[in-house]
Design a protein around this motif. Structure first.
Motif, PDB file in Angstrom:
ATOM      1  N   TYR A  92      28.252  77.958  27.390  1.00  0.00           N
ATOM      2  CA  TYR A  92      27.907  78.997  28.345  1.00  0.00           C
ATOM      3  C   TYR A  92      26.412  78.965  28.661  1.00  0.00           C
ATOM      4  O   TYR A  92      26.007  79.083  29.831  1.00  0.00           O
ATOM      5  N   ALA A  93      25.582  78.812  27.636  1.00  0.00           N
ATOM      6  CA  ALA A  93      24.138  78.801  27.853  1.00  0.00           C
ATOM      7  C   ALA A  93      23.733  77.636  28.753  1.00  0.00           C
ATOM      8  O   ALA A  93      22.888  77.787  29.653  1.00  0.00           O
ATOM      9  N   ILE A  94      24.324  76.471  28.517  1.00  0.00           N
ATOM     10  CA  ILE A  94      24.016  75.300  29.342  1.00  0.00           C
ATOM     11  C   ILE A  94      24.477  75.522  30.783  1.00  0.00           C
ATOM     12  O   ILE A  94      23.751  75.241  31.744  1.00  0.00           O
ATOM     13  N   GLY A  95      25.689  76.024  30.933  1.00  0.00           N
ATOM     14  CA  GLY A  95      26.188  76.288  32.274  1.00  0.00           C
ATOM     15  C   GLY A  95      25.391  77.363  32.979  1.00  0.00           C
ATOM     16  O   GLY A  95      25.099  77.257  34.180  1.00  0.00           O
ATOM     17  N   ARG A  96      25.024  78.410  32.245  1.00  0.00           N
ATOM     18  CA  ARG A  96      24.291  79.514  32.852  1.00  0.00           C
ATOM     19  C   ARG A  96      22.916  79.065  33.334  1.00  0.00           C
ATOM     20  O   ARG A  96      22.437  79.517  34.393  1.00  0.00           O
ATOM     21  N   ALA A  97      22.269  78.184  32.590  1.00  0.00           N
ATOM     22  CA  ALA A  97      20.963  77.688  33.015  1.00  0.00           C
ATOM     23  C   ALA A  97      21.073  76.916  34.327  1.00  0.00           C
ATOM     24  O   ALA A  97      20.231  77.064  35.220  1.00  0.00           O
ATOM     25  N   GLY A  98      22.121  76.092  34.450  1.00  0.00           N
ATOM     26  CA  GLY A  98      22.334  75.396  35.709  1.00  0.00           C
ATOM     27  C   GLY A  98      22.653  76.352  36.840  1.00  0.00           C
ATOM     28  O   GLY A  98      22.159  76.202  37.966  1.00  0.00           O
ATOM     29  N   LEU A  99      23.483  77.344  36.545  1.00  0.00           N
ATOM     30  CA  LEU A  99      23.828  78.335  37.557  1.00  0.00           C
ATOM     31  C   LEU A  99      22.595  79.112  38.012  1.00  0.00           C
ATOM     32  O   LEU A  99      22.409  79.367  39.219  1.00  0.00           O
ATOM     33  N   ASP A 100      21.733  79.496  37.088  1.00  0.00           N
ATOM     34  CA  ASP A 100      20.523  80.223  37.457  1.00  0.00           C
ATOM     35  C   ASP A 100      19.639  79.385  38.382  1.00  0.00           C
ATOM     36  O   ASP A 100      19.025  79.914  39.319  1.00  0.00           O
ATOM     37  N   ALA A 101      19.578  78.071  38.114  1.00  0.00           N
ATOM     38  CA  ALA A 101      18.798  77.193  38.981  1.00  0.00           C
ATOM     39  C   ALA A 101      19.395  77.150  40.387  1.00  0.00           C
ATOM     40  O   ALA A 101      18.664  77.132  41.385  1.00  0.00           O
ATOM     41  N   LEU A 102      20.725  77.156  40.465  1.00  0.00           N
ATOM     42  CA  LEU A 102      21.390  77.177  41.770  1.00  0.00           C
ATOM     43  C   LEU A 102      21.127  78.496  42.492  1.00  0.00           C
ATOM     44  O   LEU A 102      20.791  78.519  43.685  1.00  0.00           O
ATOM     45  N   LEU A 103      21.275  79.607  41.802  1.00  0.00           N
ATOM     46  CA  LEU A 103      21.120  80.919  42.428  1.00  0.00           C
ATOM     47  C   LEU A 103      19.682  81.193  42.852  1.00  0.00           C
ATOM     48  O   LEU A 103      19.436  82.066  43.703  1.00  0.00           O
ATOM     49  N   ALA A 104      18.737  80.447  42.292  1.00  0.00           N
ATOM     50  CA  ALA A 104      17.331  80.624  42.665  1.00  0.00           C
ATOM     51  C   ALA A 104      16.979  79.938  43.979  1.00  0.00           C
ATOM     52  O   ALA A 104      15.873  80.130  44.502  1.00  0.00           O
ATOM     53  N   VAL A 105      17.887  79.154  44.530  1.00  0.00           N
ATOM     54  CA  VAL A 105      17.612  78.427  45.774  1.00  0.00           C
ATOM     55  C   VAL A 105      17.657  79.405  46.949  1.00  0.00           C
ATOM     56  O   VAL A 105      18.652  80.118  47.128  1.00  0.00           O
ATOM     57  N   VAL A 125      32.245  74.884  33.169  1.00  0.00           N
ATOM     58  CA  VAL A 125      32.407  75.842  34.272  1.00  0.00           C
ATOM     59  C   VAL A 125      33.527  76.837  33.980  1.00  0.00           C
ATOM     60  O   VAL A 125      33.459  78.000  34.400  1.00  0.00           O
ATOM     61  N   LEU A 126      34.555  76.413  33.234  1.00  0.00           N
ATOM     62  CA  LEU A 126      35.585  77.366  32.827  1.00  0.00           C
ATOM     63  C   LEU A 126      35.015  78.424  31.886  1.00  0.00           C
ATOM     64  O   LEU A 126      35.399  79.595  31.946  1.00  0.00           O
ATOM     65  N   GLU A 127      34.099  78.020  31.024  1.00  0.00           N
ATOM     66  CA  GLU A 127      33.466  78.993  30.130  1.00  0.00           C
ATOM     67  C   GLU A 127      32.647  79.992  30.919  1.00  0.00           C
ATOM     68  O   GLU A 127      32.634  81.192  30.609  1.00  0.00           O
ATOM     69  N   LEU A 128      31.956  79.529  31.952  1.00  0.00           N
ATOM     70  CA  LEU A 128      31.233  80.452  32.820  1.00  0.00           C
ATOM     71  C   LEU A 128      32.190  81.442  33.477  1.00  0.00           C
ATOM     72  O   LEU A 128      31.920  82.654  33.527  1.00  0.00           O
ATOM     73  N   ALA A 129      33.310  80.929  33.991  1.00  0.00           N
ATOM     74  CA  ALA A 129      34.287  81.806  34.643  1.00  0.00           C
ATOM     75  C   ALA A 129      34.866  82.803  33.652  1.00  0.00           C
ATOM     76  O   ALA A 129      35.003  84.002  33.958  1.00  0.00           O
ATOM     77  N   ARG A 130      35.214  82.327  32.462  1.00  0.00           N
ATOM     78  CA  ARG A 130      35.827  83.190  31.449  1.00  0.00           C
ATOM     79  C   ARG A 130      34.911  84.337  31.063  1.00  0.00           C
ATOM     80  O   ARG A 130      35.378  85.444  30.768  1.00  0.00           O
TER      81      ARG A 130
END
Length: 253
Positions: A92-105, A125-130
């Motif tokens: 989750y932490a790894i996915g969330r860091a990537g997601l935060d980088a995306l949302l910052a665009v 990505v399933l862990e992020l969704a869950r």
């Protein structure tokens, strides 16, 4: 025209080097987070991000190997990936860091957010969704799957596309059906595609690696892995159809 650049961020004690692609404009644009498979972030996933940008999406292909790929190094890949798959909080932490980088665009429409994952990236990505990430759509291709527990997905609003090959020893049709049954019990919107004769990582063309400094991957490094050109095209078409239906507006925005 699209804009492409690398995005660096720190997570898991490493500096990750993600690949970002987005339309040349102000948006708002639907956004897609892409998780690579266990080999690493390579040309195929980067090209998926570029194609999505050409179609009007902002796409970030996250990294969880700190810029490293493991072509021809199956044991080194497993040494990195297997402990990760055993640790949901770390995923989750790894996915969330990537997601935060995306949302910052600038220009990202946070109400139109989707995820695409391959192999272990599918599990991320399933862990992020869950855990409550408000994805509208989630597509996973030969994913590493979590335990099939309906209670984990009751409050998840995404539509799920689950893809695997009939001959995949790591993500079998039976495992996929069991997970889909949990989604059904939870009342989710889902569909499964099983590609006849396809093995694990069937999208990975051994002659198409364009990563600077890495050799082409001429042969499968482990049993049960193999390219299937027709099913590669079909699975990608299925992903595009899901994204277009779920988060792309009729004018391409």
């Amino acid at each position: 025209m699209i804009v492409v650049r690398e995005v660096e961020y720190d997570v898991d004690g490493l500096t990750m080097i993600a690949h970002l692609a987005h339309p040349d404009g102000e948006g708002p644009w639907p956004a897609v987070l892409i998780g690579h498979d266990g080999v690493g972030l390579e040309h195929y996933q980067r090209r998926r991000a570029d194609i999505l940008a050409e179609r009007g999406y902002v796409a970030l292909a996250l990294d969880y190997h700190a810029g490293k790929t493991y072509f021809g190094q199956p044991q080194a890949m497993l040494d990195r990936v297997m402990p990760l798959l055993a640790d949901p909080a770390r995923m989750y932490a790894i996915g969330r860091a990537g997601l935060d980088a995306l949302l910052a665009v600038p220009g990202v429409d946070t109400t139109r957010l989707a995820a695409l994952g391959y192999g272990a990236g599918g599990r991320i990505v399933l862990e992020l969704a869950r855990r409550g990430t408000p994805f509208v759509a989630v597509a996973v291709v030969h994913p590493a799957l979590p335990a099939a527990c309906a209670d984990d997905w009751t409050d998840v609003g995404a539509t799920f596309l689950l893809c695997t090959g009939s001959e995949d020893p790591l993500c079998t049709p039976e495992q996929l059906t069991s997970f889909a049954s949990a989604l059904q019990e939870a009342g989710r919107d889902w569909y499964v595609t099983v590609y006849g004769g396809a093995q694990h990582a069937f999208w990975a063309d051994p002659m198409s690696s364009a990563d600077a400094g890495t050799p082409d991957h001429p042969v499968a490094t482990v049993p049960g892995v193999g390219h299937h050109a027709a099913h590669e095209r079909r699975a990608w078409r299925a992903v595009l159809d899901l994204l277009d239906d779920a988060i792309r507006q009729p004018d391409g925005r």
